[in-house]
Design an enzyme around this catalytic site. Structure first.
Site, PDB file in Angstrom:
ATOM      1  N   TRP A   1      49.475  51.620 -14.428  1.00 44.37           N
ATOM      2  CA  TRP A   1      48.262  52.445 -14.419  1.00 44.37           C
ATOM      3  C   TRP A   1      48.122  53.092 -15.786  1.00 44.37           C
ATOM      4  O   TRP A   1      49.014  53.796 -16.217  1.00 44.37           O
ATOM      5  CB  TRP A   1      48.353  53.533 -13.350  1.00 44.37           C
ATOM      6  CG  TRP A   1      47.126  54.381 -13.337  1.00 44.37           C
ATOM      7  CD1 TRP A   1      46.916  55.548 -14.025  1.00 44.37           C
ATOM      8  CD2 TRP A   1      45.916  54.106 -12.641  1.00 44.37           C
ATOM      9  NE1 TRP A   1      45.655  56.022 -13.799  1.00 44.37           N
ATOM     10  CE2 TRP A   1      45.022  55.147 -12.949  1.00 44.37           C
ATOM     11  CE3 TRP A   1      45.486  53.074 -11.803  1.00 44.37           C
ATOM     12  CZ2 TRP A   1      43.723  55.195 -12.436  1.00 44.37           C
ATOM     13  CZ3 TRP A   1      44.200  53.130 -11.287  1.00 44.37           C
ATOM     14  CH2 TRP A   1      43.342  54.186 -11.603  1.00 44.37           C
TER      15      TRP A   1
ATOM     16  N   GLU B   1      45.224  54.585  -1.820  1.00 48.96           N
ATOM     17  CA  GLU B   1      46.126  55.676  -1.472  1.00 48.96           C
ATOM     18  C   GLU B   1      45.751  56.431  -0.189  1.00 48.96           C
ATOM     19  O   GLU B   1      45.563  57.644  -0.196  1.00 48.96           O
ATOM     20  CB  GLU B   1      46.243  56.649  -2.644  1.00 48.96           C
ATOM     21  CG  GLU B   1      46.776  55.978  -3.886  1.00 48.96           C
ATOM     22  CD  GLU B   1      46.961  56.888  -5.089  1.00 48.96           C
ATOM     23  OE1 GLU B   1      47.753  56.537  -5.966  1.00 48.96           O
ATOM     24  OE2 GLU B   1      46.306  57.948  -5.138  1.00 48.96           O
TER      25      GLU B   1
ATOM     26  N   GLU C   1      50.821  50.789  -8.979  1.00 49.02           N
ATOM     27  CA  GLU C   1      50.495  51.831  -9.959  1.00 49.02           C
ATOM     28  C   GLU C   1      51.794  52.511 -10.384  1.00 49.02           C
ATOM     29  O   GLU C   1      52.595  52.903  -9.532  1.00 49.02           O
ATOM     30  CB  GLU C   1      49.559  52.895  -9.383  1.00 49.02           C
ATOM     31  CG  GLU C   1      48.149  52.458  -9.083  1.00 49.02           C
ATOM     32  CD  GLU C   1      47.251  53.647  -8.713  1.00 49.02           C
ATOM     33  OE1 GLU C   1      47.586  54.801  -9.110  1.00 49.02           O
ATOM     34  OE2 GLU C   1      46.237  53.440  -8.035  1.00 49.02           O
TER      35      GLU C   1
ATOM     36  N   TYR D   1      54.543  58.057  -9.221  1.00 46.30           N
ATOM     37  CA  TYR D   1      54.242  59.136 -10.152  1.00 46.30           C
ATOM     38  C   TYR D   1      55.326  60.196 -10.017  1.00 46.30           C
ATOM     39  O   TYR D   1      55.135  61.236  -9.392  1.00 46.30           O
ATOM     40  CB  TYR D   1      52.854  59.710  -9.867  1.00 46.30           C
ATOM     41  CG  TYR D   1      51.758  58.706 -10.141  1.00 46.30           C
ATOM     42  CD1 TYR D   1      51.282  58.502 -11.433  1.00 46.30           C
ATOM     43  CD2 TYR D   1      51.220  57.933  -9.122  1.00 46.30           C
ATOM     44  CE1 TYR D   1      50.305  57.565 -11.702  1.00 46.30           C
ATOM     45  CE2 TYR D   1      50.238  56.984  -9.379  1.00 46.30           C
ATOM     46  CZ  TYR D   1      49.785  56.809 -10.670  1.00 46.30           C
ATOM     47  OH  TYR D   1      48.818  55.872 -10.931  1.00 46.30           O
TER      48      TYR D   1
ATOM     49  N   TRP E   1      55.321  64.066  -8.249  1.00 45.65           N
ATOM     50  CA  TRP E   1      55.973  64.196  -6.942  1.00 45.65           C
ATOM     51  C   TRP E   1      57.241  65.041  -6.977  1.00 45.65           C
ATOM     52  O   TRP E   1      57.879  65.235  -5.941  1.00 45.65           O
ATOM     53  CB  TRP E   1      56.302  62.812  -6.388  1.00 45.65           C
ATOM     54  CG  TRP E   1      55.100  61.942  -6.158  1.00 45.65           C
ATOM     55  CD1 TRP E   1      53.786  62.305  -6.181  1.00 45.65           C
ATOM     56  CD2 TRP E   1      55.111  60.533  -5.868  1.00 45.65           C
ATOM     57  NE1 TRP E   1      52.977  61.224  -5.937  1.00 45.65           N
ATOM     58  CE2 TRP E   1      53.768  60.114  -5.734  1.00 45.65           C
ATOM     59  CE3 TRP E   1      56.124  59.592  -5.716  1.00 45.65           C
ATOM     60  CZ2 TRP E   1      53.405  58.808  -5.440  1.00 45.65           C
ATOM     61  CZ3 TRP E   1      55.779  58.277  -5.429  1.00 45.65           C
ATOM     62  CH2 TRP E   1      54.434  57.895  -5.290  1.00 45.65           C
TER      63      TRP E   1
ATOM     64  N   ARG F   1      45.924  58.634   2.930  1.00 46.08           N
ATOM     65  CA  ARG F   1      46.813  59.698   3.388  1.00 46.08           C
ATOM     66  C   ARG F   1      46.196  60.394   4.588  1.00 46.08           C
ATOM     67  O   ARG F   1      44.980  60.574   4.654  1.00 46.08           O
ATOM     68  CB  ARG F   1      47.053  60.748   2.296  1.00 46.08           C
ATOM     69  CG  ARG F   1      47.808  60.278   1.072  1.00 46.08           C
ATOM     70  CD  ARG F   1      48.069  61.454   0.145  1.00 46.08           C
ATOM     71  NE  ARG F   1      48.769  61.068  -1.082  1.00 46.08           N
ATOM     72  CZ  ARG F   1      49.176  61.940  -2.006  1.00 46.08           C
ATOM     73  NH1 ARG F   1      48.938  63.251  -1.820  1.00 46.08           N
ATOM     74  NH2 ARG F   1      49.799  61.522  -3.097  1.00 46.08           N
TER      75      ARG F   1
ATOM     76  N   GLU G   1      50.695  54.291  -1.116  1.00 47.20           N
ATOM     77  CA  GLU G   1      51.635  54.634  -2.177  1.00 47.20           C
ATOM     78  C   GLU G   1      53.073  54.236  -1.848  1.00 47.20           C
ATOM     79  O   GLU G   1      53.943  54.316  -2.708  1.00 47.20           O
ATOM     80  CB  GLU G   1      51.557  56.135  -2.460  1.00 47.20           C
ATOM     81  CG  GLU G   1      50.209  56.546  -3.032  1.00 47.20           C
ATOM     82  CD  GLU G   1      49.800  57.963  -2.665  1.00 47.20           C
ATOM     83  OE1 GLU G   1      49.845  58.840  -3.556  1.00 47.20           O
ATOM     84  OE2 GLU G   1      49.437  58.188  -1.482  1.00 47.20           O
TER      85      GLU G   1
ATOM     86  N   TRP H   1      37.612  48.959  -8.240  1.00 46.55           N
ATOM     87  CA  TRP H   1      36.989  49.633  -7.095  1.00 46.55           C
ATOM     88  C   TRP H   1      35.819  48.796  -6.565  1.00 46.55           C
ATOM     89  O   TRP H   1      34.907  48.444  -7.306  1.00 46.55           O
ATOM     90  CB  TRP H   1      36.480  50.998  -7.496  1.00 46.55           C
ATOM     91  CG  TRP H   1      37.485  51.983  -8.006  1.00 46.55           C
ATOM     92  CD1 TRP H   1      37.210  53.049  -8.813  1.00 46.55           C
ATOM     93  CD2 TRP H   1      38.891  52.060  -7.722  1.00 46.55           C
ATOM     94  NE1 TRP H   1      38.362  53.761  -9.067  1.00 46.55           N
ATOM     95  CE2 TRP H   1      39.402  53.181  -8.401  1.00 46.55           C
ATOM     96  CE3 TRP H   1      39.770  51.280  -6.971  1.00 46.55           C
ATOM     97  CZ2 TRP H   1      40.748  53.546  -8.358  1.00 46.55           C
ATOM     98  CZ3 TRP H   1      41.119  51.637  -6.924  1.00 46.55           C
ATOM     99  CH2 TRP H   1      41.586  52.749  -7.593  1.00 46.55           C
TER     100      TRP H   1
END
Length: 376
Positions: free
Chosen positions: A331, A186, A299, A266, A270, A188, A222, A71
């Site tokens: 990840w 990510e 990830e 993921y 999801w 959105r 993503e 980050w």
């Protein structure tokens, strides 16, 4: 991934170490940067692969890894209420302020990047967060108004965001340690037309390239697809293909100033079974092949307590044997602190475990040994 303690291994370790070790002085940073410039080179795109320090190769982030993602954001509206009392900028009603305090400000990021340079690690530096963790879109909306979705078109919020980008990019653009600048973790815009994020990504990536035309730029999405995306069956209307999150992977990858695509995975969150993940990987690989750009599986994870090797191993086999995915980054790596604390989320794979040995180190060796051609 959305978790309060969402930290990569390097960021977590640096956060701990920097609390007890003084940050390097500006002179030390310059010396290290100059050393890195002599011993490394800027990472470039070579068709669907990357050339890292002069070698075109596949990579996986694991023990002996070449690339890690950390980050580069840390925004607060109220320093007094900031977890761990670490932040890089303040946004409030009186203005925008950058934190140069060596104990809890940008010097910590200096430390992370200089440590990476010392060990020959490349950094994907993420410049903002879709989620609230460590100060994301919410910290801009709190000051400049509007909803989360309005951030992407809010003129004042974008001006502040670009001010921060300018600070960070100019600070590190001479460093060969930077693998890429990443617009956001990510992004959105739920319920929005995908054109909103596509325009934002196009404008922002072009701005970064105007500051630093040498380093790569990625979006950090993503990889959401739509029912009209290439290689998606017309009948497919499940969540990952509806475009609900306002992201169109294929259109965004086609942006000239976006150098490579990112994909997160993921399946459990999801609503998909684990074998579906192989389809997800293959679809993005096909789009990367169509557009002749690299794709990174950035990830992917399975929660703690499940058979990670049995579930994730086949995904890695798909990457290696059936695609030309340029790199993958599981990840996430975790390390136990001296206190015994394990502060990361329940997807973290910790050092010293058999999962890390198999899914991390062994897989990284396989990826590194793969012939550097991208025909699949």
């Amino acid at each position: 991934m959305k978790f309060l303690s969402k930290l990569t291994l390097l960021a977590a370790v640096v956060s701990h170490i920097a609390a007890v070790v003084s940050a390097p002085t500006p002179a030390e940073l310059v010396e290290r940067a100059e050393l890195q410039l002599r011993t490394g080179s800027i990472t470039t795109r070579n068709g669907r692969l990357f050339t890292i320090d002069g070698k075109t190769q596949y990579f996986a982030a694991a023990t002996g890894y070449k690339v890690v993602r950390i980050w580069g954001f840390g925004t607060t509206n109220d320093p007094a209420g900031t977890p761990y009392n670490v932040y890089y900028q303040i946004l409030n009603s009186t203005g925008q302020y950058f934190n140069y305090n060596p104990s809890n400000g940008i010097a910590r990021l200096d430390y992370a990047i200089s440590a990476a340079a010392r060990y020959g690690i490349k950094i994907v530096l993420v410049l903002n967060n879709n989620w609230n963790d460590l100060g994301g879109i919410n910290t801009y909306s709190n000051v400049y108004g509007g909803t989360h979705n309005d951030f992407f078109t809010n003129v004042a919020a974008q001006a502040a965001y670009k001010n921060y980008i300018k600070l960070i990019v100019n600070r590190y653009k001479a460093s060969t340690t930077i693998f890429s600048w990443q617009l956001m973790n990510e992004p959105r815009c739920s319920g929005c037309a995908s054109s909103i994020i596509t325009k934002w990504a196009s404008d922002t990536s072009a701005y970064i390239k105007s500051l630093d035309p040498r380093h790569l730029v990625s979006l950090g999405d993503e990889g959401w697809l739509t029912s009209t995306s290439s290689y998606v069956p017309n009948y497919e209307q499940s969540y990952a293909y509806t475009g609900y999150e306002g992201v169109d992977f294929e259109k965004n990858l086609a942006i000239p100033t976006i150098d490579y695509g990112t994909v997160h995975m993921y399946a459990d969150q999801w609503g998909y079974n684990y074998t579906w993940a192989n389809t997800w990987i293959a679809q993005h690989n096909a789009i990367g092949k169509k557009l002749c750009k690299p794709v990174v599986l950035e990830e992917y994870a399975v929660p703690d307590g499940q058979d990670r090797v049995g579930i994730m191993g086949p995904w890695q086999d798909t990457v290696v044997q059936k695609t030309s995915i340029a790199g993958d980054m599981m990840w996430q790596f975790g390390t136990q602190f001296p206190s015994g604390a394990r502060p990361l989320d329940y997807y973290a794979v910790y050092y010293g475990t058999s999962d890390l040995q198999t899914l991390g180190k062994a897989h990284a060796q396989v990826m590194a040994a793969k012939a550097a051609v991208a025909t699949l």
